[in-house]
Enzyme design. Structure first.
Site, PDB file in Angstrom:
ATOM      1  N   ASN A 159       0.767  -1.194   0.174  1.00  0.00           N
ATOM      2  CA  ASN A 159       0.071  -0.031  -0.104  1.00  0.00           C
ATOM      3  C   ASN A 159       1.110   1.252   0.042  1.00  0.00           C
ATOM      4  O   ASN A 159       1.959   1.209   0.444  1.00  0.00           O
ATOM      5  CB  ASN A 159      -0.879  -0.014   1.174  1.00  0.00           C
ATOM      6  CG  ASN A 159      -2.109  -1.062   1.126  1.00  0.00           C
ATOM      7  OD1 ASN A 159      -2.405  -1.339  -0.086  1.00  0.00           O
ATOM      8  ND2 ASN A 159      -2.241  -1.613   2.237  1.00  0.00           N
ATOM      9  N   CYS A 181      -5.451  -7.494  -2.918  1.00  0.00           N
ATOM     10  CA  CYS A 181      -5.790  -6.867  -1.772  1.00  0.00           C
ATOM     11  C   CYS A 181      -7.221  -7.737  -1.177  1.00  0.00           C
ATOM     12  O   CYS A 181      -7.963  -8.090  -2.080  1.00  0.00           O
ATOM     13  CB  CYS A 181      -6.127  -5.499  -1.828  1.00  0.00           C
ATOM     14  SG  CYS A 181      -6.892  -4.752  -0.400  1.00  0.00           S
ATOM     15  N   HIS A 182      -7.341  -7.986  -0.069  1.00  0.00           N
ATOM     16  CA  HIS A 182      -8.117  -8.922   0.583  1.00  0.00           C
ATOM     17  C   HIS A 182      -9.180  -8.212   1.128  1.00  0.00           C
ATOM     18  O   HIS A 182     -10.166  -8.775   2.002  1.00  0.00           O
ATOM     19  CB  HIS A 182      -7.370  -9.890   1.754  1.00  0.00           C
ATOM     20  CG  HIS A 182      -6.616  -9.076   2.633  1.00  0.00           C
ATOM     21  ND1 HIS A 182      -5.540  -9.822   3.472  1.00  0.00           N
ATOM     22  CD2 HIS A 182      -6.525  -7.959   2.963  1.00  0.00           C
ATOM     23  CE1 HIS A 182      -5.269  -8.718   4.153  1.00  0.00           C
ATOM     24  NE2 HIS A 182      -5.923  -7.650   3.958  1.00  0.00           N
TER      25      HIS A 182
END
Lengths: 462, 462, 462, 462
Positions: A159, A181-182
């Site tokens: 990020n 991304c989760h």
């Protein structure tokens, strides 16, 4: 993308890990690779903290030596990025841009002027200054990938996702990179839990919740959601109505660390205002919105989410470091249970070992209406043999589009400012961030100058 | 636009004036038509205030009777819009949407919550509520034009310009409408004055200052400016630097009514921040920007512009009404001097009597990069025989684009909300206006409800 | 384009002429510059035929020395392109790509297979092979301009116009180049003549005929045309009807060299078929159309136009060469009468000495709907101080669009094939040319190979 | 598309079949529905030949009564289209536009002028005239669907596919329609067979061959193809090389009816010329290409494909009719084996009973670069609960794009001509078809007039 013939041997893969000394993601990779019998090969760990990469290599090789490890991998720490990248089939990038010192400035310096952030790593004053640090690092990555492994697939986890991806593609437009991304998984888990609580349908896996995802990383939206033949929008609306005051904690979430706990109150409020479902954690969504959820600590609390302090992170990290040493020293075992991350699954799909659809960050070709071509968006895509093809996701309604496009251009400005070292442009983005509307213009100037000063070690040439 | 053959007789024109009872613009039209010898015909004045239209007709016919009137026109007040429009070659629209009562709410109700506006007629809480009143009126206009005069050229002067134009095109996509505004002229006059003061070049007409205009009405920008072979950007930069504290009052501006006086301090500040020249009056520019110039009355004053009160407008109007009666009663003469407006020149160009380039509001075909097709933008266009062709103006830099696109989508939402009576959508636009970031979310809700209540007479069905 | 400040001194201009030894255009430039009192400076003539450039320099300086020459210019032949370009304010490019030998192959070799061409310099088998020769020359020009005079304005006259322009912009995207062609003037002259013959309106200048131009160079269309307040489409339709059999020769055209004479029969036929007016000479239009006008020599004749042979060109050139020597030797005087070309007028406009609108070739930004961004189109543009801004021209109806887009992509392929030396791609474009549909596929292959062989001197590396 | 909540009961479906009396497709539907246990409900058969629909209903109900029929369906023939459509969840459209008489004219009348067609139902003179008949029928369908079942999913099987789909969307833009075609399956089968013959990999199912499809129906291309982790482009290239003379007949194809047999010679030739794989049968591909494969019957034969005569079709149909009567009369049994069509699978996916990816015809949103938005393209899409989302397929190289876009605009013209009854526009498309380049212009006119006359019964108002 990825048109050339690419017959990679799944049993002799070379994976380069940029940020190979990292604490969290390295374990994820080691675990997931160990549990996957169709793949094996070499993982090269590169990190500016070489010692840490060596420790991770040691852990990796210990796991490989275990009987319960199905995928057999050799882990090597490399001293140069060139050694790591040359001949790589896949590149994983997961770094921390700077140290806790800079992160402390990102998150807490704005508090002096009444600007509170729940995460501070994507947008908001903290996210934007972190972006300025990240751009030159990713510029460097892109140049090295172009030089050493131009045909490799690149999976980014760092990020701010959008800024990382945009920098990679601006510097090396032919790169085959995508970003995972989760955050969307969290929404799927919550809804699976609602299915159990409100419809009596138990044991639904989060990836059985079909969603149409569209937006920016950490500011994604869902306008269509189903489980098998059931439309789930009415279920979400019902829960949003019923849990309007209390919030809704999905299964497992009750016990989650309170720092990250998500009771969906921001999502419920957004749904009532915009008729669309926010598809990231409340802590992230709140930071993208004009001040309502983050007016101060109290409003955050009233919406049920916490402001993650860097002190907490420092404490948490200490435990992780200790745990890693325990593993290295054989006092603790790395537990081989699925992490829930999709990196290994994506690698398999790209090798031709099973197609699947998931949400992913990519430059916009057309998958999202109304967002400029080339800027990075998050939508679903089909992963298959040597290709990641976005699915057409449609567009956002004008009011949500307006909230979104503001960050698109702000992040464009920050990337450009980072690449060209343009201080005025960086400030223009900074002062235009929704969180900054709480500060006076003159305060914004002071804050910006202070934060730039705090991060100067990582933005040489400014 | 306007592909069909259209051989209109310049000596037998029919002009329909919607808002024909208006005080200011009617005089402008009467004067400019009287001074133009190539045109003559009939002007039909339609107004919901029929008596006022009759007074204007009387003045118009008095002027026609004068010896110094070169263009000969018959003025007729009509009781229905159909009578006015049927057979019209040109339609002029210039109305006040609502009364001073509603305008008072637009401008002053937000002050309760610390939100100050310099004009309140375009964006900001006042502009957006005014927009909600305007949309149904312009929907009605569009339907009537479609019915009675689908081939006529329509010239709009009403504010909020963008909202009026967008409504016309949404309701009747084949309409041949464009919108005129003199705000850019102010910049040209200022720069002509700078040419005299700083370069010794005297008597330059404002339309000799070539500008590339791009943006939204009242939030236009200039990225290229020249006089003959002289690039004027350096001149503007020099004056911005020198008059950074004092501001710069162009010729004639010293004596202007202090309510409207423009000393360019906002433009100078914008130029330093963005490297681009704002091309509307400071009072308008300030309202589009996130709070800096309009934090409160004092900041406005410190940037040298005033907040126009509705009380002042009421007082001013009284004088205009008295003056009109004096003219009607023959106690005063309408002076036939050029008004500086371009309506007559545009009509001539559309008839084939002289091409020229000027800035104009039109749906975006492509004249502006980065702005959605179909939304209304202001750029230069070439006026010629039965056609208004936009010139390619390029795009705005990302930081200014971000300030601009926010209003594009906000105005899209307001038009849509007005057409579909969607209160939530209207509020979503309202709370997203930059001026509203000074108010708390809960206050914004209260303010919105109060302002909607105040304007309810003009938004039936809400 | 051209955003940087650019205060050029009109009395000290530097013009570089690439192809400065050319016979026709050099005289045009010398004449027009001599007749323009607002400009003076230096013209540097560069040509691979240095001797010819020297002769032109001599003529230029002789003219400057004459009393009736208002603009004073020094003409210098340079031995290198770098000398010519360094410090240039304007660059004119007008070359012959290859010699009459190659041109002979372009025009006449296809006749073996029944493929006849009226010009053979734009599209058709001749035009495409000529393009292959031109691309490397223009690639070289672009690289040199980038190196020596990146800020100069570049005016191209060389054919094939589209291919030249596209190559310049592909190789040096920031180039400030545009392309001029007088073919549209021919239509304007014809219509001015119709105004005299059919409406009794005499002495109308061709540039008083307002046209909306859109399309590709030599395959342009006009969908709107007027003179003052008169719509001229009905006039054209009337003449097309009346002169359906005989054709219509405009004033002056009766006496034109029969090789170039244009009796509008192709334009009349196109108008009946498509409802649009072709805006280039019939000889050019015919070559872009699928076989109807060029089935064989007889059909060409039946439509009133001739096939220009290279033998005729050789004979004609001989006379021009002799005439030039007569001028150099003082036996003949260059007559200083306006040539009708607009290059000087454009230079003046770009210096800020008078805006005007004319048709010009530029990469498509948006001026033409439906044509890919970046490919070169011909539309009107406004020339003003340091800027050429296209006017929005709209789009073509689907049937005409289809005829047009075929050449857009064919020319894209040829430019790409020329830059990458891709023989298969070049052939794919070649065989897809409408003129080639008369030849069998196997014949097309043979013809292509033969024509490539004939031009091999100018396509090194193939 | 399809955003509203749509919880359809898979056990109580209503399917409307437009063209329900058709011989082939009705059997397919009956068979596939009978073999699918997850679905049941009612099928309403509507046909202008009501008797034929009744026979099909009878067969359907006989099958339902059988023990081996897993899906239970009631079949009803309806006399009006409204009865069929009201309340339908899915609509299947599969009609023959006109009779064998018109088809005979489509296919064989052009032969008089040397124009040969292998199918004559998509493009070419036959396809375009067939299109003119189809447009008013599909206009009618669209209006009825809008009226009676606006939310139903519409599956089209009728040819010309592109024209049918485009008409549906032009007339009722909110329609939820997509078009299915099995031509791509043929390529997949051929390649599965190559895998067996050249790589020894047996028993690969055609849908295990992953392809990226892009283009127009019957003129689709594949630029990426894989089986599991194997890139198949090199395999195809190898076979194209080896079987350059003989062609390659896939498994089963040796015994196929010689009328439809496909030995891939056209595909091999296209691959050598363009580096891309044609993804429809050779008979279809040949008709889209400029004359090379269809110069005359002999060239067709030399490329190994036959020209399907209408006499053959008439004979074939007779057999099918007889077989149907045998089934109705219980003398023969409908064999319940998978037909290989995907309609039932798509219905299941749309109900939420299993996502899958397949190629489909849809208006272009963005799935194909370079093709105008809104025109119909064939690419892969993801079928899932109430949604068909195109996958981004990229674009074609410029040379293939040029072959393709020509048909895009020709089909646009034909649809527009059909809707507006514009004879000139229809002819402009007709004469611009690649097959027509073999005919003289005057012959093209005669042919067009004759074919229009032959089809006049189905184009009322012309």
């Amino acid at each position: 993308m990825g048109n050339q013939s690419n017959n990679v041997d799944a049993k002799n893969l070379v994976i380069a890990y940029l940020g190979g000394g990292s604490l969290g993601w390295a374990n994820v990779l080691v675990t997931d690779l160990a549990m996957e019998e169709q793949l094996s090969g070499t993982v090269r760990l590169y990190d500016i903290d070489y010692e840490s990469a060596c420790l991770n290599a040691k852990i990796g090789n210990m796991v490989t030596a275990r009987a319960d490890s199905k995928g057999k991998w050799e882990y090597i720490a490399t001293k140069t990025i060139g050694e790591a990248l040359t001949g790589a089939d896949f590149i994983v990038a997961s770094i921390l841009p700077g140290t806790f010192k800079e992160m402390h400035s990102d998150v807490h310096t704005p508090e002096k002027y009444g600007v509170y952030q729940s995460v501070g790593d994507t947008v908001g004053p903290g996210g934007l200054i972190r972006s300025l640090r990240t751009v030159p690092m990713y510029e460097e990555f892109a140049l090295n990938i172009k030089k050493y492994a131009p045909d490799a697939w690149v999976i980014n986890y760092t990020n701010p996702m959008t800024v990382c991806m945009r920098t990679l593609y601006k510097v090396f437009p032919e790169i085959k990179a995508f970003g995972c991304c989760h955050e969307v998984f969290g929404l799927q888990k919550s809804v699976a839990s609602m299915l159990s609580d409100y419809r009596g349908i138990k044991n639904v896996e989060r990836d059985e919740i079909n969603v149409n995802v569209l937006g920016l990383n950490h500011f994604t939206w869902v306008d269509k959601m189903s489980y098998k033949d059931m439309d789930l929008i009415p279920l979400f609306a019902e829960v949003a109505e019923k849990c309007n005051d209390s919030g809704y904690l999905g299964k497992g979430e009750e016990n989650a660390n309170s720092v990250f706990r998500d009771n969906n109150l921001v999502k419920f409020d957004l749904y009532k205002r915009y008729g669309l479902i926010g598809a990231a954690g409340d802590r992230h969504l709140a930071e993208f919105m004009p001040p309502r959820y983050l007016l101060n600590k109290e409003t955050a609390e009233s919406f049920g989410f916490a402001l993650t302090t860097v002190d907490w992170r420092i404490g948490d990290r200490k435990k992780v470091v200790e745990r890693r040493m325990a593993i290295v020293n054989g006092k603790e075992n790395l537990s081989l249970t699925m992490t829930g991350e999709e990196g290994t699954k994506m690698i398999k799909a790209l090798l031709g070992l099973g197609d699947f659809v998931s949400n992913v960050n990519l430059p916009n070709n057309m998958q999202m209406d109304g967002i400029p071509k080339g800027t990075v968006v998050e939508t679903n895509a089909l992963f298959s043999k040597d290709s990641v093809r976005p699915l057409y996701a449609g567009g956002l309604p004008d009011d949500v589009q307006n909230l979104t496009i503001r960050h698109v251009y702000n992040q464009e400005c920050i990337v450009e400012a980072g690449l060209t070292k343009n201080r005025q442009l960086a400030f223009n983005a900074f002062v235009n961030d929704p969180q900054m509307s709480k500060a006076d213009y003159e305060d914004a100037k002071k804050l910006f100058d202070e934060m730039i000063e705090n991060t100067k070690k990582y933005i040489p040439g400014w």
